[in-house]
Design a protein around this motif. Structure first.
Motif: not given
Length: 135
Positions: A32-51
Motif C-alpha cells: 500500500i502506498r500513498e500517491i500525490d494526486l494533486s497534478q491529476i486533480e489539476a488535470l481534472r479541473l482543466k478538462l472539466q466540461n461544465g459541472n
C-alpha cells in the motif's frame, strides 16, 4: 475487421514461459502506498466540461490506451494450450474497467470493456463508465 493477429511461434518465447512458470512464488504480498494526486486533480479541473469532471477511472483508462498505442507490444495476450503456447497481438485498443453496480438486492463488481478507448476523449469515457454503473 479482425480484432487480433496470431504471432508466429517462437522457441525463445516458449523458454521464457517455462522459466516464468517455474518462478511463480507460492506466497503473495500486498503493498500500500500513498500517491500525490494533486497534478491529476489539476488535470481534472482543466478538462472539466461544465459541472462534469472526468473520473479518475477514465483518466487511467485513457492513459492506458495512450500507452498501448505508443507500445503496441504490450497489447498482447498469451494463451496456454495443453501442447503449446500462442501469442495474440490485439489490433485495436480496448480497455476493461471494473465498475461497482447494484442490481436490486444484489450488488457486485462487474468488468466491462470500453472499445476503441484510444479514440475517445475523457468525457466520453467518463459518460460510458457512468452508464455502465447505472445499467
Amino acid at each position: 475487421m479482425k480484432q487480433y493477429k496470431l504471432l508466429a511461434h517462437s522457441r525463445m518465447f516458449e523458454l521464457f514461459t517455462i522459466f516464468n512458470r517455474e518462478n511463480i512464488p507460492d506466497c503473495r504480498a500486498v503493498a500500500i502506498r500513498e500517491i500525490d494526486l494533486s497534478q491529476i486533480e489539476a488535470l481534472r479541473l482543466k478538462l472539466q466540461n461544465g459541472n462534469e469532471k472526468p473520473s479518475y477511472t477514465a483518466l487511467v483508462a485513457k492513459a492506458t490506451a495512450l500507452t498501448l498505442a505508443e507500445m503496441p507490444d504490450a497489447n498482447r495476450a498469451v494463451a496456454d494450450f495443453p501442447l503449446h503456447t500462442r501469442v495474440f497481438q490485439f489490433l485495436k485498443i480496448n480497455v476493461s474497467v471494473a465498475v461497482e453496480r447494484q442490481d436490486g438486492d444484489f450488488g457486485g463488481v462487474f468488468v466491462y470493456t470500453i472499445y476503441d478507448t484510444d479514440q475517445k476523449n475523457t468525457a466520453q469515457i467518463t459518460k460510458e463508465i457512468a452508464g455502465l454503473a447505472q445499467a
